[in-house]
Design a protein around this motif. Structure first.
Motif, PDB file in Angstrom:
ATOM      1  N   LYS A 220       0.838  -1.202   0.000  1.00 35.71           N
ATOM      2  CA  LYS A 220       0.000   0.000   0.000  1.00 35.71           C
ATOM      3  C   LYS A 220       0.874   1.254   0.000  1.00 35.71           C
ATOM      4  CE  LYS A 220      -3.947   2.074   2.462  1.00 35.71           C
ATOM      5  NZ  LYS A 220      -3.407   3.402   2.757  1.00 35.71           N
ATOM      6  N   ALA A 221       1.918   1.262   0.829  1.00 38.59           N
ATOM      7  CA  ALA A 221       2.820   2.410   0.893  1.00 38.59           C
ATOM      8  C   ALA A 221       3.525   2.633  -0.439  1.00 38.59           C
ATOM      9  CB  ALA A 221       3.843   2.206   2.011  1.00 38.59           C
ATOM     10  N   LEU A 222       3.905   1.542  -1.096  1.00 35.05           N
ATOM     11  CA  LEU A 222       4.578   1.671  -2.389  1.00 35.05           C
ATOM     12  C   LEU A 222       3.621   2.245  -3.431  1.00 35.05           C
ATOM     13  CD1 LEU A 222       7.345   0.984  -3.739  1.00 35.05           C
ATOM     14  CD2 LEU A 222       6.259  -1.093  -4.587  1.00 35.05           C
ATOM     15  N   ARG A 223       2.357   1.760  -3.440  1.00 37.18           N
ATOM     16  CA  ARG A 223       1.373   2.296  -4.387  1.00 37.18           C
ATOM     17  C   ARG A 223       1.170   3.791  -4.181  1.00 37.18           C
ATOM     18  NH1 ARG A 223      -1.597  -2.302  -2.862  1.00 37.18           N
ATOM     19  NH2 ARG A 223      -3.038  -0.993  -1.653  1.00 37.18           N
ATOM     20  N   GLU A 224       1.244   4.219  -2.929  1.00 34.16           N
ATOM     21  CA  GLU A 224       1.027   5.638  -2.606  1.00 34.16           C
ATOM     22  C   GLU A 224       2.313   6.450  -2.690  1.00 34.16           C
ATOM     23  OE1 GLU A 224      -0.763   5.426   1.243  1.00 34.16           O
ATOM     24  OE2 GLU A 224      -2.742   4.851   0.458  1.00 34.16           O
ATOM     25  N   ASN A 225       3.371   5.828  -3.252  1.00 35.93           N
ATOM     26  CA  ASN A 225       4.645   6.531  -3.493  1.00 35.93           C
ATOM     27  C   ASN A 225       5.308   6.998  -2.196  1.00 35.93           C
ATOM     28  OD1 ASN A 225       6.413   7.088  -5.600  1.00 35.93           O
ATOM     29  ND2 ASN A 225       5.791   9.237  -5.712  1.00 35.93           N
ATOM     30  N   LYS A 226       5.180   6.183  -1.137  1.00 40.30           N
ATOM     31  CA  LYS A 226       5.718   6.558   0.172  1.00 40.30           C
ATOM     32  C   LYS A 226       7.001   5.817   0.531  1.00 40.30           C
ATOM     33  CE  LYS A 226       1.232   7.921   2.052  1.00 40.30           C
ATOM     34  NZ  LYS A 226       0.191   7.650   3.076  1.00 40.30           N
ATOM     35  N   ILE A 227       7.561   5.077  -0.431  1.00 41.31           N
ATOM     36  CA  ILE A 227       8.839   4.393  -0.224  1.00 41.31           C
ATOM     37  C   ILE A 227       9.764   4.789  -1.365  1.00 41.31           C
ATOM     38  CG2 ILE A 227      10.032   2.174   0.000  1.00 41.31           C
ATOM     39  CD1 ILE A 227       7.413   0.937   0.902  1.00 41.31           C
ATOM     40  N   LYS A 228      10.923   5.356  -1.048  1.00 42.03           N
ATOM     41  CA  LYS A 228      11.895   5.760  -2.061  1.00 42.03           C
ATOM     42  C   LYS A 228      13.247   5.115  -1.744  1.00 42.03           C
ATOM     43  CE  LYS A 228       9.232   8.552  -4.434  1.00 42.03           C
ATOM     44  NZ  LYS A 228       9.438  10.002  -4.427  1.00 42.03           N
ATOM     45  N   LEU A 229      13.831   4.480  -2.747  1.00 36.97           N
ATOM     46  CA  LEU A 229      15.164   3.896  -2.626  1.00 36.97           C
ATOM     47  C   LEU A 229      16.104   4.724  -3.475  1.00 36.97           C
ATOM     48  CD1 LEU A 229      17.186   1.683  -1.797  1.00 36.97           C
ATOM     49  CD2 LEU A 229      16.354   0.321  -3.728  1.00 36.97           C
ATOM     50  N   ASN A 230      17.056   5.368  -2.804  1.00 40.85           N
ATOM     51  CA  ASN A 230      17.994   6.263  -3.485  1.00 40.85           C
ATOM     52  C   ASN A 230      17.258   7.300  -4.340  1.00 40.85           C
ATOM     53  OD1 ASN A 230      20.235   4.849  -2.403  1.00 40.85           O
ATOM     54  ND2 ASN A 230      20.106   3.327  -4.035  1.00 40.85           N
ATOM     55  N   GLY A 231      16.158   7.803  -3.765  1.00 39.27           N
ATOM     56  CA  GLY A 231      15.407   8.872  -4.399  1.00 39.27           C
ATOM     57  C   GLY A 231      14.394   8.443  -5.428  1.00 39.27           C
ATOM     58  N   LYS A 232      14.256   7.115  -5.665  1.00 38.15           N
ATOM     59  CA  LYS A 232      13.341   6.651  -6.691  1.00 38.15           C
ATOM     60  C   LYS A 232      12.409   5.575  -6.136  1.00 38.15           C
ATOM     61  CE  LYS A 232      16.569   7.425 -10.540  1.00 38.15           C
ATOM     62  NZ  LYS A 232      17.280   6.779 -11.682  1.00 38.15           N
ATOM     63  N   LYS A 233      11.226   5.456  -6.766  1.00 39.37           N
ATOM     64  CA  LYS A 233      10.315   4.377  -6.440  1.00 39.37           C
ATOM     65  C   LYS A 233      10.823   3.100  -7.091  1.00 39.37           C
ATOM     66  CE  LYS A 233       5.446   3.026  -7.006  1.00 39.37           C
ATOM     67  NZ  LYS A 233       4.126   3.442  -7.531  1.00 39.37           N
ATOM     68  N   GLN A 234      10.996   2.058  -6.284  1.00 38.74           N
ATOM     69  CA  GLN A 234      11.509   0.790  -6.782  1.00 38.74           C
ATOM     70  C   GLN A 234      10.616  -0.354  -6.300  1.00 38.74           C
ATOM     71  OE1 GLN A 234      13.906   0.546  -8.843  1.00 38.74           O
ATOM     72  NE2 GLN A 234      15.141   2.397  -8.663  1.00 38.74           N
TER      73      GLN A 234
ATOM     74  N   GLY B 225      25.103   1.135   1.989  1.00 36.84           N
ATOM     75  CA  GLY B 225      25.223   2.495   1.484  1.00 36.84           C
ATOM     76  C   GLY B 225      23.975   3.048   0.829  1.00 36.84           C
ATOM     77  N   ASP B 226      23.017   2.169   0.484  1.00 37.72           N
ATOM     78  CA  ASP B 226      21.765   2.652  -0.098  1.00 37.72           C
ATOM     79  C   ASP B 226      20.992   3.487   0.927  1.00 37.72           C
ATOM     80  OD1 ASP B 226      22.144   1.507  -2.558  1.00 37.72           O
ATOM     81  OD2 ASP B 226      20.959  -0.289  -2.133  1.00 37.72           O
ATOM     82  N   ILE B 227      20.178   4.419   0.429  1.00 34.82           N
ATOM     83  CA  ILE B 227      19.361   5.274   1.299  1.00 34.82           C
ATOM     84  C   ILE B 227      17.889   5.013   1.010  1.00 34.82           C
ATOM     85  CG2 ILE B 227      18.755   7.639   1.948  1.00 34.82           C
ATOM     86  CD1 ILE B 227      21.600   8.459   1.163  1.00 34.82           C
ATOM     87  N   ILE B 228      17.150   4.679   2.056  1.00 35.68           N
ATOM     88  CA  ILE B 228      15.715   4.443   1.937  1.00 35.68           C
ATOM     89  C   ILE B 228      14.985   5.534   2.703  1.00 35.68           C
ATOM     90  CG2 ILE B 228      13.818   2.828   2.376  1.00 35.68           C
ATOM     91  CD1 ILE B 228      15.963   0.608   2.543  1.00 35.68           C
ATOM     92  N   ARG B 229      14.007   6.138   2.063  1.00 33.71           N
ATOM     93  CA  ARG B 229      13.169   7.123   2.744  1.00 33.71           C
ATOM     94  C   ARG B 229      11.739   6.578   2.818  1.00 33.71           C
ATOM     95  NH1 ARG B 229      16.632  10.706  -0.175  1.00 33.71           N
ATOM     96  NH2 ARG B 229      17.809  12.069   1.242  1.00 33.71           N
ATOM     97  N   LEU B 230      11.178   6.606   4.027  1.00 32.35           N
ATOM     98  CA  LEU B 230       9.818   6.140   4.272  1.00 32.35           C
ATOM     99  C   LEU B 230       8.962   7.321   4.686  1.00 32.35           C
ATOM    100  CD1 LEU B 230      10.427   2.884   6.352  1.00 32.35           C
ATOM    101  CD2 LEU B 230       9.795   3.048   3.953  1.00 32.35           C
ATOM    102  N   PHE B 231       7.933   7.602   3.923  1.00 35.06           N
ATOM    103  CA  PHE B 231       7.027   8.707   4.231  1.00 35.06           C
ATOM    104  C   PHE B 231       5.798   8.133   4.941  1.00 35.06           C
ATOM    105  CE2 PHE B 231       9.716   9.932   0.744  1.00 35.06           C
ATOM    106  CZ  PHE B 231      10.082  11.239   1.061  1.00 35.06           C
TER     107      PHE B 231
END
Length: 302
Positions: free
Chosen positions: A32-46, A55-61
């Protein structure tokens, strides 16, 4: 927003890594979070199957309560007897589904907290962004009665909403047709039943106006998907906060995250022949009026 700096010697799937970091997350919530664009891996939706590495950066909104195993809030019951429940759903939660927090789960949690083993069943639904009254049955007899009454339109449903634009005329009973666009997940209002469109009947009355906005009481005569939202948008008065059918510039300006739409009233018929439910004849149940009703009436919201 949470920012995670991946520390892993070996590549690991994104979903597995997130569930290890936040045990409260599950695949349903992650999807659900991915569908709503709330998970970004290195700045992109994956995709959740993507392998993350050191070293990867994950942002969770996501909110803190979505990431933690906090006690589930209990549902608010407007009415309850041995057969049924009238519950008040807040805007922003689903009625049911894979999410850890849904109206149905809150209802079951409340019943469990009171030592009741009953399992409630939903008799109809509301959109995630819509607040208000939901009917649930505690047994098969009540489920059959309630679902049949809803289908027969003998239980009247009225809503309160704020529209961006003042409808003209100020009150009307609209007759049109609704056509689903399954690929886009939306519906549209058309003037004929061509293409399998189904009849929609929506009544409204303007209760107050403030600047560009109007407060309406809406009667849902037929009960189609997104009917009120699409029907009011069709006449040029979309519901404030509606990101699918509304004016997104106005939504942002007035800081509305969810549509200003509340299932405010459920009215049972004056006569009920089914004896176990005769005590419900003429009963009317109300949700508490949302905050935006008062703000529009006093001119704070305009």
């Amino acid at each position: 927003m949470k920012e995670l700096h991946v520390k892993s010697l070996l590549p690991v799937r994104l979903d597995k890594y997130l569930m290890e970091q936040f045990p409260a997350l599950n695949l349903g919530r992650l999807n659900k979070a991915l569908r709503e664009n709330k998970i970004k891996l290195n700045g992109k939706k994956q995709p959740l199957s993507t392998r993350v590495q050191n070293g990867d950066i994950i942002r969770l909104f996501l909110r803190d309560d979505q990431l933690e195993n906090r006690p589930l809030p209990l549902a608010v019951f407007v009415y309850e007897d041995d057969d049924m429940i009238v519950a008040n759903k807040p805007a922003g939660i689903e009625v049911d589904g894979p999410s850890a927090d849904t109206l149905l789960k809150r209802v079951q949690a409340k019943l469990a907290s009171e030592g009741k083993a009953t399992q409630a069943v939903l008799c109809h639904r509301l959109d995630t962004g819509t607040s208000g009254l939901i009917l649930l049955a505690k047994n098969s007899r009540a489920e059959q009665f309630l679902t049949s009454a809803i289908k027969a339109r003998s239980i009247e449903k009225r809503y309160l909403c704020v529209t961006f634009g003042r409808p003209q005329p100020p009150a009307a009973l609209m007759h049109d047709y609704l056509l689903k666009d399954a690929d886009r997940g939306i519906v549209k209002i058309v003037n004929s039943p061509a293409g399998g469109a189904k009849e929609v009947i929506t009544g409204y009355e303007t209760l107050a106006v403030s600047g560009r906005l109007a407060l309406l009481e809406v009667e849902l005569v037929t009960g189609r998907t997104h009917q009120i939202r699409a029907h009011l948008a069709h006449i040029g008065c979309p519901i404030l906060g509606d990101s699918k059918y509304g004016n997104n510039a106005a939504n942002r300006e007035l800081h509305f995250k969810y549509q200003a739409l509340c299932a405010w009233e459920l009215r049972f018929p004056a006569q009920i022949e089914d004896e176990p439910f005769a005590h419900l004849a003429g009963r009317v149940f109300h949700a508490e009026k949302p905050w935006y009703c008062r703000q529009l009436t006093d001119g704070t919201l305009q």
